[in-house]
Design a protein around this motif. Structure first.
Motif, PDB file in Angstrom:
ATOM      1  N   ARG A   1       0.825  -1.212   0.000  1.00  0.00           N
ATOM      2  CA  ARG A   1       0.000   0.000   0.000  1.00  0.00           C
ATOM      3  C   ARG A   1       0.866   1.272   0.000  1.00  0.00           C
ATOM      4  N   PHE A   2       1.989   1.246   0.694  1.00  0.00           N
ATOM      5  CA  PHE A   2       2.889   2.396   0.648  1.00  0.00           C
ATOM      6  C   PHE A   2       3.406   2.614  -0.776  1.00  0.00           C
ATOM      7  N   TYR A   3       3.658   1.524  -1.489  1.00  0.00           N
ATOM      8  CA  TYR A   3       4.136   1.637  -2.865  1.00  0.00           C
ATOM      9  C   TYR A   3       3.037   2.076  -3.817  1.00  0.00           C
ATOM     10  N   SER A   4       1.845   1.548  -3.640  1.00  0.00           N
ATOM     11  CA  SER A   4       0.753   1.821  -4.581  1.00  0.00           C
ATOM     12  C   SER A   4       0.089   3.165  -4.337  1.00  0.00           C
ATOM     13  N   LEU A   5      -0.053   3.553  -3.088  1.00  0.00           N
ATOM     14  CA  LEU A   5      -0.756   4.797  -2.767  1.00  0.00           C
ATOM     15  C   LEU A   5       0.213   5.974  -2.751  1.00  0.00           C
ATOM     16  N   ARG A   6       0.863   6.171  -3.873  1.00  0.00           N
ATOM     17  CA  ARG A   6       1.729   7.337  -4.058  1.00  0.00           C
ATOM     18  C   ARG A   6       1.068   8.307  -5.020  1.00  0.00           C
ATOM     19  N   ALA A   7       1.298   9.587  -4.784  1.00  0.00           N
ATOM     20  CA  ALA A   7       0.662  10.592  -5.633  1.00  0.00           C
ATOM     21  C   ALA A   7       1.076  10.439  -7.087  1.00  0.00           C
TER      22      ALA A   7
ATOM     23  N   LEU B   1      -2.131   8.025 -21.730  1.00  0.00           N
ATOM     24  CA  LEU B   1      -2.804   8.662 -20.603  1.00  0.00           C
ATOM     25  C   LEU B   1      -3.380   7.615 -19.660  1.00  0.00           C
ATOM     26  N   ALA B   2      -4.005   6.578 -20.209  1.00  0.00           N
ATOM     27  CA  ALA B   2      -4.599   5.530 -19.371  1.00  0.00           C
ATOM     28  C   ALA B   2      -3.552   4.777 -18.565  1.00  0.00           C
ATOM     29  N   GLY B   3      -2.354   4.617 -19.129  1.00  0.00           N
ATOM     30  CA  GLY B   3      -1.313   3.883 -18.424  1.00  0.00           C
ATOM     31  C   GLY B   3      -0.462   4.726 -17.510  1.00  0.00           C
ATOM     32  N   SER B   4      -0.690   6.028 -17.488  1.00  0.00           N
ATOM     33  CA  SER B   4       0.163   6.908 -16.697  1.00  0.00           C
ATOM     34  C   SER B   4      -0.161   6.859 -15.211  1.00  0.00           C
ATOM     35  N   SER B   5      -1.425   6.748 -14.859  1.00  0.00           N
ATOM     36  CA  SER B   5      -1.830   6.808 -13.459  1.00  0.00           C
ATOM     37  C   SER B   5      -3.290   6.391 -13.345  1.00  0.00           C
TER      38      SER B   5
ATOM     39  N   GLN C   1      -9.860   0.203  -6.490  1.00  0.00           N
ATOM     40  CA  GLN C   1      -8.420  -0.052  -6.549  1.00  0.00           C
ATOM     41  C   GLN C   1      -7.689   0.637  -5.403  1.00  0.00           C
ATOM     42  N   LEU C   2      -8.136   1.840  -5.046  1.00  0.00           N
ATOM     43  CA  LEU C   2      -7.499   2.540  -3.932  1.00  0.00           C
ATOM     44  C   LEU C   2      -7.708   1.796  -2.617  1.00  0.00           C
ATOM     45  N   GLU C   3      -8.863   1.202  -2.437  1.00  0.00           N
ATOM     46  CA  GLU C   3      -9.194   0.533  -1.179  1.00  0.00           C
ATOM     47  C   GLU C   3      -8.767  -0.926  -1.148  1.00  0.00           C
ATOM     48  N   ARG C   4      -8.051  -1.365  -2.167  1.00  0.00           N
ATOM     49  CA  ARG C   4      -7.639  -2.767  -2.226  1.00  0.00           C
ATOM     50  C   ARG C   4      -6.788  -3.125  -1.004  1.00  0.00           C
ATOM     51  N   TYR C   5      -7.066  -4.246  -0.407  1.00  0.00           N
ATOM     52  CA  TYR C   5      -6.347  -4.828   0.735  1.00  0.00           C
ATOM     53  C   TYR C   5      -6.576  -4.081   2.051  1.00  0.00           C
ATOM     54  N   LEU C   6      -7.258  -2.950   2.037  1.00  0.00           N
ATOM     55  CA  LEU C   6      -7.457  -2.234   3.299  1.00  0.00           C
ATOM     56  C   LEU C   6      -8.380  -3.004   4.231  1.00  0.00           C
ATOM     57  N   THR C   7      -9.353  -3.707   3.673  1.00  0.00           N
ATOM     58  CA  THR C   7     -10.232  -4.515   4.517  1.00  0.00           C
ATOM     59  C   THR C   7      -9.449  -5.626   5.212  1.00  0.00           C
ATOM     60  N   THR C   8      -8.537  -6.250   4.466  1.00  0.00           N
ATOM     61  CA  THR C   8      -7.719  -7.308   5.065  1.00  0.00           C
ATOM     62  C   THR C   8      -6.829  -6.748   6.165  1.00  0.00           C
ATOM     63  N   LEU C   9      -6.220  -5.592   5.900  1.00  0.00           N
ATOM     64  CA  LEU C   9      -5.348  -4.986   6.906  1.00  0.00           C
ATOM     65  C   LEU C   9      -6.145  -4.593   8.146  1.00  0.00           C
ATOM     66  N   GLY C  10      -7.334  -4.039   7.948  1.00  0.00           N
ATOM     67  CA  GLY C  10      -8.170  -3.705   9.090  1.00  0.00           C
ATOM     68  C   GLY C  10      -8.622  -4.940   9.868  1.00  0.00           C
TER      69      GLY C  10
ATOM     70  N   PHE D   1      -3.678   4.840   5.692  1.00  0.00           N
ATOM     71  CA  PHE D   1      -4.057   4.553   4.306  1.00  0.00           C
ATOM     72  C   PHE D   1      -5.495   4.987   4.034  1.00  0.00           C
ATOM     73  N   ARG D   2      -6.369   4.814   4.999  1.00  0.00           N
ATOM     74  CA  ARG D   2      -7.758   5.235   4.816  1.00  0.00           C
ATOM     75  C   ARG D   2      -7.837   6.752   4.604  1.00  0.00           C
ATOM     76  N   ALA D   3      -7.050   7.502   5.350  1.00  0.00           N
ATOM     77  CA  ALA D   3      -7.045   8.952   5.169  1.00  0.00           C
ATOM     78  C   ALA D   3      -6.491   9.330   3.795  1.00  0.00           C
ATOM     79  N   LYS D   4      -5.436   8.640   3.348  1.00  0.00           N
ATOM     80  CA  LYS D   4      -4.879   8.921   2.023  1.00  0.00           C
ATOM     81  C   LYS D   4      -5.882   8.594   0.929  1.00  0.00           C
ATOM     82  N   VAL D   5      -6.590   7.496   1.075  1.00  0.00           N
ATOM     83  CA  VAL D   5      -7.589   7.116   0.079  1.00  0.00           C
ATOM     84  C   VAL D   5      -8.682   8.175  -0.011  1.00  0.00           C
ATOM     85  N   GLU D   6      -9.127   8.687   1.116  1.00  0.00           N
ATOM     86  CA  GLU D   6     -10.159   9.724   1.095  1.00  0.00           C
ATOM     87  C   GLU D   6      -9.655  10.983   0.397  1.00  0.00           C
ATOM     88  N   ASP D   7      -8.391  11.357   0.632  1.00  0.00           N
ATOM     89  CA  ASP D   7      -7.827  12.524  -0.053  1.00  0.00           C
ATOM     90  C   ASP D   7      -7.744  12.279  -1.556  1.00  0.00           C
ATOM     91  N   PHE D   8      -7.305  11.091  -1.938  1.00  0.00           N
ATOM     92  CA  PHE D   8      -7.205  10.779  -3.367  1.00  0.00           C
ATOM     93  C   PHE D   8      -8.591  10.734  -4.020  1.00  0.00           C
TER      94      PHE D   8
END
Length: 231
Positions: free
Chosen positions: A29-35, A64-68, A106-115, A178-185
């Motif tokens: 999640r640290f790797y994926s949830l980067r700006a 464009l689709a593959g950029s982010s 996609q942003l919330e992926r694995y957060l349920t497992t971590l929680g 991560f939940r706070a970052k997802v909400e910002d994104f």
């Protein structure tokens, strides 16, 4: 470390498995949830300079689709407008909303497992504590005492309690982060998509007006249409 695990008994092994899973998810999640992977600043700057009168090519849309993740959402709207320049505002907005929901997933992926790990780890530690206490009381038969068995039961209880908290606390803190970052994104994706939606509607409205003018001209001058048919 191995001696501690052996002393803690079998109840600690589920906690060890949870700790490995939690560490893997936290790094992922640290790797994926980067700006730079979600809403790169350069893409937002390019978005402000987008000219709705000149649609980009398919290669540009693919890049464009593959950029982010934001580029993936915006590219879906571009493809829809390129395929159907007179697409209705409602259909275009529904497309953006659908792609936005996919992006949030996609942003919330694995957060349920971590929680879930953050919630279950203290309970697993408590389970080990209860098992250790059971062994303590089971070893203390009336009129006898087994110091080795007593120490073993106490070690199971304390090790499992401590290890459960060691696993749960970082997992909980990272889950909240991560939940706070997802909400910002999510907010940034929504704002950028809304701005881009209004830019694309300029193109669709112009295409609709041009089609209506062409249809009106053909209706006012039917001889042109008959000439074209005769030709």
């Amino acid at each position: 470390m191995l001696a501690i695990l052996q002393a803690a008994g079998w109840p600690i092994w589920p906690l060890v498995a949870c700790s490995f899973v939690a560490v893997a998810l936290i790094f992922e999640r640290f790797y994926s949830l980067r700006a730079s992977r979600i809403v790169p600043s350069g893409l937002l700057a390019d978005l402000r300079q987008f000219d709705p009168q000149h649609m980009p090519s398919a290669d540009v849309v693919g890049k464009l689709a593959g950029s982010s993740l934001l580029g993936q959402v915006l590219a879906s709207g571009l493809r829809a407008v390129i395929d159907e320049p007179r697409i209705s505002d409602q259909h275009l907005r529904e497309l953006f909303e659908r792609e936005g929901r996919n992006a949030v997933r996609q942003l919330e992926r694995y957060l349920t497992t971590l929680g879930s790990i953050a919630t279950a780890a203290p309970l697993l530690g408590l389970l080990g504590t209860v098992i250790g206490m059971i062994e303590i009381f089971a070893s203390q038969a009336p009129g006898t005492g087994n110091p080795a068995q007593l120490a073993h039961g106490i070690s199971i209880a304390l090790y499992n309690t401590a290890f459960g908290l060691i696993v749960a606390i970082p997992a909980l803190l990272c889950h909240r982060h991560f939940r706070a970052k997802v909400e910002d994104f999510e907010l940034e994706l929504e704002n950028a998509s809304e701005r881009f939606y209004h830019q694309l509607t300029r193109h669709t409205h112009a295409a609709i007006r041009a089609a209506r003018q062409q249809h009106g001209s053909a209706a006012e001058h039917p001889e042109f249409k008959n000439t074209e048919v005769a030709a």
